[in-house]
Scaffold this motif. Sequence first.
Motif, mmCIF file in Angstrom:
data_model
loop_
_atom_site.group_PDB
_atom_site.id
_atom_site.type_symbol
_atom_site.label_atom_id
_atom_site.label_comp_id
_atom_site.label_asym_id
_atom_site.label_seq_id
_atom_site.Cartn_x
_atom_site.Cartn_y
_atom_site.Cartn_z
ATOM 1 N N GLY A 157 7.138 -8.171 -1.189
ATOM 2 C CA GLY A 157 6.837 -8.280 0.237
ATOM 3 C C GLY A 157 6.737 -6.919 0.900
ATOM 4 N N LEU A 158 7.615 -6.003 0.502
ATOM 5 C CA LEU A 158 7.558 -4.638 1.037
ATOM 6 C C LEU A 158 6.236 -3.960 0.676
ATOM 7 C CD1 LEU A 158 11.183 -3.417 0.242
ATOM 8 C CD2 LEU A 158 10.190 -3.708 2.512
ATOM 9 N N GLN A 159 5.817 -4.104 -0.562
ATOM 10 C CA GLN A 159 4.563 -3.487 -0.994
ATOM 11 C C GLN A 159 3.360 -4.094 -0.277
ATOM 12 O OE1 GLN A 159 4.697 -4.029 -5.221
ATOM 13 N NE2 GLN A 159 6.040 -2.277 -5.548
ATOM 14 N N ALA A 160 3.381 -5.410 -0.084
ATOM 15 C CA ALA A 160 2.260 -6.080 0.589
ATOM 16 C C ALA A 160 2.165 -5.645 2.048
ATOM 17 C CB ALA A 160 2.419 -7.593 0.481
ATOM 18 N N GLN A 161 3.295 -5.582 2.737
ATOM 19 C CA GLN A 161 3.265 -5.181 4.145
ATOM 20 C C GLN A 161 2.921 -3.703 4.294
ATOM 21 O OE1 GLN A 161 3.139 -7.237 6.593
ATOM 22 N NE2 GLN A 161 3.617 -9.001 5.313
ATOM 23 N N ALA A 162 3.322 -2.875 3.332
ATOM 24 C CA ALA A 162 2.950 -1.459 3.374
ATOM 25 C C ALA A 162 1.435 -1.303 3.230
ATOM 26 C CB ALA A 162 3.673 -0.690 2.269
ATOM 27 N N ALA A 163 0.827 -2.099 2.352
ATOM 28 C CA ALA A 163 -0.633 -2.060 2.205
ATOM 29 C C ALA A 163 -1.312 -2.534 3.482
ATOM 30 C CB ALA A 163 -1.071 -2.919 1.016
ATOM 31 N N ARG A 164 -0.752 -3.569 4.089
ATOM 32 C CA ARG A 164 -1.313 -4.075 5.344
ATOM 33 C C ARG A 164 -1.241 -3.009 6.433
ATOM 34 N NH1 ARG A 164 1.233 -9.088 8.726
ATOM 35 N NH2 ARG A 164 -0.326 -9.162 10.363
ATOM 36 N N LEU A 165 -0.099 -2.328 6.549
ATOM 37 C CA LEU A 165 0.043 -1.260 7.541
ATOM 38 C C LEU A 165 -0.913 -0.104 7.280
ATOM 39 C CD1 LEU A 165 3.915 -1.194 8.004
ATOM 40 C CD2 LEU A 165 2.213 -1.598 9.790
ATOM 41 N N ARG A 166 -1.170 0.179 6.022
ATOM 42 C CA ARG A 166 -2.100 1.248 5.671
ATOM 43 C C ARG A 166 -3.511 0.927 6.178
ATOM 44 N NH1 ARG A 166 -0.171 2.038 1.101
ATOM 45 N NH2 ARG A 166 -1.258 0.407 -0.023
ATOM 46 N N GLU A 178 -5.132 -4.801 16.729
ATOM 47 C CA GLU A 178 -4.580 -3.947 15.672
ATOM 48 C C GLU A 178 -3.112 -3.615 15.943
ATOM 49 O OE1 GLU A 178 -6.314 -3.377 12.883
ATOM 50 O OE2 GLU A 178 -7.910 -4.512 13.847
ATOM 51 N N LEU A 179 -2.779 -3.328 17.187
ATOM 52 C CA LEU A 179 -1.390 -3.018 17.514
ATOM 53 C C LEU A 179 -0.490 -4.240 17.368
ATOM 54 C CD1 LEU A 179 -1.871 -0.627 20.558
ATOM 55 C CD2 LEU A 179 -1.185 -0.025 18.228
ATOM 56 N N ALA A 180 -0.997 -5.406 17.741
ATOM 57 C CA ALA A 180 -0.212 -6.635 17.553
ATOM 58 C C ALA A 180 -0.003 -6.921 16.074
ATOM 59 C CB ALA A 180 -0.914 -7.801 18.231
ATOM 60 N N ASP A 181 -1.049 -6.742 15.265
ATOM 61 C CA ASP A 181 -0.919 -6.934 13.819
ATOM 62 C C ASP A 181 0.045 -5.916 13.212
ATOM 63 O OD1 ASP A 181 -2.624 -9.079 13.850
ATOM 64 O OD2 ASP A 181 -4.328 -8.004 12.969
ATOM 65 N N ALA A 182 -0.001 -4.683 13.718
ATOM 66 C CA ALA A 182 0.902 -3.649 13.199
ATOM 67 C C ALA A 182 2.352 -3.987 13.524
ATOM 68 C CB ALA A 182 0.535 -2.290 13.784
ATOM 69 N N ARG A 183 2.584 -4.524 14.713
ATOM 70 C CA ARG A 183 3.954 -4.919 15.069
ATOM 71 C C ARG A 183 4.437 -6.056 14.174
ATOM 72 N NH1 ARG A 183 5.902 -5.034 20.984
ATOM 73 N NH2 ARG A 183 6.068 -2.865 20.397
ATOM 74 N N GLU A 184 3.554 -7.023 13.918
ATOM 75 C CA GLU A 184 3.918 -8.139 13.037
ATOM 76 C C GLU A 184 4.203 -7.643 11.621
ATOM 77 O OE1 GLU A 184 2.033 -12.284 11.270
ATOM 78 O OE2 GLU A 184 0.853 -11.063 12.633
ATOM 79 N N ALA A 185 3.371 -6.745 11.115
ATOM 80 C CA ALA A 185 3.573 -6.204 9.770
ATOM 81 C C ALA A 185 4.869 -5.398 9.697
ATOM 82 C CB ALA A 185 2.389 -5.335 9.364
#
Length: 130
Positions: free
Chosen positions: A14-23, A96-103
């Motif tokens: 989960g950490l790796q997936a969210q890090a990719a999403r944030l990238r 994008e900012l809302a998605d970043a907060r969720e991630a």
Amino acid sequence: MSEFSKSLSVSSSGLQAQAARLRHLSENISNADTPGYRRKTISFETAFGAGDSVSRVETGRVNLDTTDLERIYDPAHPLSDDTGHYDGSNVDLLIELADAREAQRSYEANLKMFEQARKMSGSLMELLRR
């Protein structure tokens, strides 16, 4: 595989997936003003390890958002056509900012789960040593 290592494996995926999403979200934000840039989205998929029933999260393909690009009127811009318009990007900074907060929140939740499993494993080892 022990239950502790299974929980560590799940939370680390989960950490790796969210890090990719944030990238990808940060790429979108940094290219919001780039003409012709299309927003990138990433999908998550469930994956099972070899020989166990633990499901993990993996990132899927990176997709480009197919919504129309913003048409910007600027006759002085080098990319403008005969009408004075050029294609901007389809990145909406609010989304994008809302998605970043969720991630970020999902990343923090996975990190807490990882830390809790690590603490429980350490406590178990301490009990076994006595």
